[in-house]
Design a protein around this motif. Structure first.
Motif, short mmCIF file in Angstrom:
data_model
loop_
_atom_site.label_atom_id
_atom_site.label_comp_id
_atom_site.label_asym_id
_atom_site.label_seq_id
_atom_site.Cartn_x
_atom_site.Cartn_y
_atom_site.Cartn_z
N GLU A 125 8.91 -41.06 4.64
CA GLU A 125 8.14 -42.29 4.35
C GLU A 125 9.05 -43.26 3.60
OE1 GLU A 125 4.53 -41.39 2.30
OE2 GLU A 125 3.87 -39.98 3.83
N ALA A 126 8.70 -44.54 3.68
CA ALA A 126 9.51 -45.55 3.00
C ALA A 126 9.58 -45.26 1.49
CB ALA A 126 8.93 -46.93 3.26
N GLN A 127 8.48 -44.78 0.94
CA GLN A 127 8.42 -44.58 -0.52
C GLN A 127 9.11 -43.29 -0.96
OE1 GLN A 127 5.87 -45.23 1.45
NE2 GLN A 127 4.68 -46.93 0.65
N THR A 128 9.21 -42.30 -0.05
CA THR A 128 9.81 -41.03 -0.48
C THR A 128 11.30 -40.98 -0.21
OG1 THR A 128 9.39 -40.01 1.67
CG2 THR A 128 7.73 -39.64 -0.03
N PRO A 137 4.39 -37.36 -0.56
CA PRO A 137 3.97 -38.29 0.50
C PRO A 137 2.84 -39.21 0.05
CG PRO A 137 3.82 -35.98 1.24
CD PRO A 137 4.18 -35.96 -0.20
N GLN A 138 2.91 -40.45 0.50
CA GLN A 138 1.82 -41.40 0.24
C GLN A 138 0.74 -41.26 1.31
OE1 GLN A 138 2.15 -43.65 -2.70
NE2 GLN A 138 3.50 -41.88 -2.87
N THR A 139 1.07 -40.58 2.39
CA THR A 139 0.06 -40.25 3.40
C THR A 139 -0.91 -39.27 2.75
OG1 THR A 139 1.64 -40.56 5.17
CG2 THR A 139 -0.27 -39.19 5.69
N ALA A 170 1.15 -34.45 4.30
CA ALA A 170 0.22 -35.36 3.61
C ALA A 170 -0.25 -34.73 2.31
CB ALA A 170 -0.97 -35.65 4.52
N ALA A 171 -0.47 -35.61 1.31
CA ALA A 171 -0.97 -35.14 0.02
C ALA A 171 -2.47 -34.91 0.12
CB ALA A 171 -0.67 -36.18 -1.05
N ILE A 172 -2.91 -33.74 -0.29
CA ILE A 172 -4.33 -33.41 -0.18
C ILE A 172 -5.05 -34.05 -1.36
CG2 ILE A 172 -6.01 -31.52 -0.10
CD1 ILE A 172 -3.77 -29.85 1.27
N ASP A 173 -6.05 -34.87 -1.02
CA ASP A 173 -6.74 -35.69 -2.02
C ASP A 173 -7.35 -34.82 -3.12
OD1 ASP A 173 -7.61 -38.33 -2.77
OD2 ASP A 173 -9.64 -37.58 -2.40
N GLY A 174 -7.17 -35.28 -4.34
CA GLY A 174 -7.76 -34.58 -5.48
C GLY A 174 -7.05 -33.29 -5.82
N ASP A 175 -5.88 -33.10 -5.25
CA ASP A 175 -5.15 -31.86 -5.45
C ASP A 175 -3.66 -32.21 -5.54
OD1 ASP A 175 -4.43 -29.19 -5.39
OD2 ASP A 175 -6.01 -28.71 -3.94
N GLU A 180 0.88 -29.50 5.71
CA GLU A 180 1.45 -29.98 6.98
C GLU A 180 0.34 -29.85 8.03
OE1 GLU A 180 5.68 -29.90 8.57
OE2 GLU A 180 4.81 -28.13 9.53
N PHE A 181 0.10 -30.96 8.73
CA PHE A 181 -1.02 -31.04 9.67
C PHE A 181 -0.52 -31.27 11.10
CE2 PHE A 181 -2.58 -32.02 5.53
CZ PHE A 181 -3.85 -31.45 5.47
#
Ligand SMILES: Cc1cc2nc3c(=O)[nH]c(=O)nc-3n(C[C@H](O)[C@H](O)[C@H](O)COP(=O)(O)OP(=O)(O)OC[C@H]3O[C@@H](n4cnc5c(N)ncnc54)[C@H](O)[C@@H]3O)c2cc1C
Length: 389
Positions: A125-128, A137-139, A170-175, A180-181
Motif C-alpha cells: 500500500e502507498a502508506q506501508t 495495512p490501511q485496508t 487487511a487489518a481486522i477492525d477492532g483488533d 489474509e483474505f
C-alpha cells in the motif's frame, strides 16, 4: 548443464522454445506498456502455471531448484512475463510447502489453479511501502454475521489484468490482527485502476487494486498474519533473482552477438576480437556463473533441508548478490555495444530499465545486510560461548 533428471531437461527445452518466442514480442509489450496475455495463455497451455502445484491436485510438484532453473530461462525471453507468472508459481510452491490455509479452502483454490486460475498477493500500500517492513495495512475488514466487508487500495498488483484471485492483507477492525483474505476477481466492489507507469517491468501492468465495501464469505479469511512476521524461509521468492538473472543472461548473449558482427571500418575484424571487449565478456561470464551457482545451490539446499529456517540468511544473500550483479552485467553489455544500446529498438535499454526493479522487490538490500550482520554476530557469539564451556 544443471539438470538432475531427463524430465527437467525436457521441460527446460520446452520453456526455452516459449522464451525465444516471447523474446520476439517483448519490445512491443514494453513499448505499449500492455500485458502479455498471449504469453501467459501459452504458459498455461504448456503447464507452467501448475509447475509447482502438488501432484495430488494435478500439478507437476516441481522443486524450488527446478522452478528457479526454468524461470531463469523464461526470463531470457521476456522479463515482464517472467516476473508476473513468477509470483503465481512461487506462491503455489509456498502454499504447497507451508499449507497455512484451512484444508478445504486450499483444496478448492488449488483445483481452480489446476484449471488455469491465476493468483497473486496484493500486499503493498502507498502508506506501508514494502510490507516486509511491517507497516500496518490501511485496508480494513469488518466482520458482519457470517461475512466480511473489506475496503482499501493496494498498489503494485502485478498481473492485474488477468488475475482470478487476489490474496489481500487487511487489518481486522477492532483488533490488532491482520488477516489474509481470498478475493475472487468477479466479486462486487473489486476493480482495477490502471496506474502503472513505471519505466521498469512496464508490461507487468502492476496496477492499483481497489476494494469498495467488498463482501466475502467468512471462510475467505485464509490465515491470520502478523504485521511483523517471524522470519520465514521464503524459498519461493527466489523466482525474483532467477528472473533478473535471465534478463542479464539475455543482455550478455545480445552483446556477444553484436560484437561478433559489428566491424567498424577502422578494424579489419569484428570487435569481438578486441582484448577490451573480450575482457568485458569474460567479466560478464564470471558474474553470471557466480550468480547462477549461488542461486541454484541455495535453492537445492532449501529443497533438501527439513528445517528450512537454516536457509534464511542464504536466501536473502542470494537475492542481494544476484540482483546487484545483474545490474553490473547489463551495464557491461551496454558498454560493449556502445551508443546503439541506448536506441529504443535495442533490447538492452529495456534490460537496463528492467533489472533496476529487482532492487525494489523483497527482501530489500538494507534488510538483507542487517539480517546477515545479526546472523554473523550470533554465530560468532555462540562459538565463543561454546569454547568458554
Ligand atoms: C516490478 C514490481 C512488481 C511488484 N509486484 C508486487 C505485487 O505483485 N504485489 C505486491 O504486494 N507488491 C508488489 N511490488 C511492491 C514491492 O514488493 C514493494 O512493496 C515496493 O516496491 C515498495 O518498496 P520500496 O522499497 O520502494 O518502498 P518503501 O518500503 O517505502 O521504501 C522506500 C525507501 O524508504 C526506506 N524505508 C521505508 N520504510 C523503512 C523502514 N521501516 N525501515 C528502513 N527503511 C525504510 C527504504 O529503505 C527505501 O529507501 C512490486 C514492485 C515492483 C517494483
Amino acid at each position: 548443464m544443471f539438470f538432475k533428471t531427463v524430465e527437467q531437461e525436457q521441460r527446460y527445452n520446452e520453456i526455452g522454445q516459449l522464451a525465444d518466442k516471447f523474446a520476439k514480442r517483448a519490445q512491443k509489450y514494453d513499448q505499449e506498456g500492455s500485458f502479455p496475455v498471449e504469453n501467459i495463455n501459452e504458459l498455461k497451455q504448456a503447464g507452467y502455471t501448475t509447475l509447482t502445484l502438488p501432484t495430488e491436485f494435478g500439478g507437476k510438484g516441481a522443486t524450488l531448484y527446478e522452478f528457479v532453473l526454468l524461470h531463469e530461462r523464461l526470463a531470457q525471453g521476456c522479463g515482464s512475463t517472467a516476473l508476473s507468472i513468477g509470483w503465481h508459481v512461487g506462491i503455489i510452491l509456498d502454499l504447497a510447502t507451508t499449507r497455512p490455509w484451512p484444508k478445504d479452502k486450499y483444496a478448492a483454490v488449488m483445483a481452480k489453479v489446476n484449471e488455469h486460475a491465476l493468483l497473486n498477493r496484493a500486499a503493498t500500500e502507498a502508506q506501508t511501502g514494502s510490507p516486509t517492513r511491517g507497516g500496518k495495512p490501511q485496508t480494513t475488514v469488518i466482520k458482519e454475521h457470517n461475512y466480511w466487508r473489506i475496503s482499501g487500495r493496494k498498489i503494485f498488483t502485478t498481473m492485474a489484468p488477468v488475475l482470478d484471485f487476489f490474496l489481500v492483507s487487511a487489518a481486522i477492525d477492532g483488533d490488532d490482527k491482520i488477516g489474509e483474505f481470498l478475493i475472487p476477481r468477479d466479486t462486487q466492489g473489486v476493480r482495477i485502476e490502471e496506474t502503472w507507469n513505471s519505466i521498469a517491468m512496464r508490461a507487468t501492468e502492476s496496477h492499483d487494486l481497489i476494494l469498495e465495501d467488498v463482501k466475502i464469505d467468512e471462510d475467505h479469511l485464509l490465515e491470520i498474519v502478523s504485521a511483523r512476521p517471524k522470519q520465514k524461509a521464503n524459498g519461493w521468492l527466489l523466482h525474483i533473482p532467477a528472473c533478473y538473472l535471465g534478463i542479464a543472461q539475455a543482455a550478455s548473449h545480445y552483446a556477444i552477438k553484436f560484437a561478433s558482427s559489428y566491424q567498424p571500418n577502422s578494424l579489419n575484424h569484428t570487435i569481438i576480437e578486441l582484448p577490451n571487449v573480450q575482457r568485458q565478456i569474460g567479466e560478464m561470464e564470471l558474474e553470471l556463473k557466480h550468480a547462477r551457482h549461488f542461486l541454484l545451490s541455495v535453492a537445492d539446499k532449501w529443497d533438501q533441508l527439513e528445517d528450512k529456517t537454516i536457509t534464511i540468511p542464504d536466501l536473502a544473500a542470494v537475492k542481494h548478490v544476484v540482483t546487484n550483479t545483474t545490474i553490473k552485467i547489463v551495464d557491461k553489455a551496454m558498454r560493449i555495444v556502445g551508443a546503439r544500446s541506448l536506441s529504443e529498438n535495442s533490447p538492452l535499454q529495456r534490460y537496463y530499465r528492467d533489472v533496476r526493479a529487482g532492487l525494489h522487490n523483497p527482501p530489500m538490500d538494507d534488510a538483507t545486510l542487517h539480517l546477515l550482520a545479526q546472523s554473523a554476530i550470533t554465530s560468532f557469539t555462540d562459538k565463543v560461548e561454546k569454547k568458554q564451556g
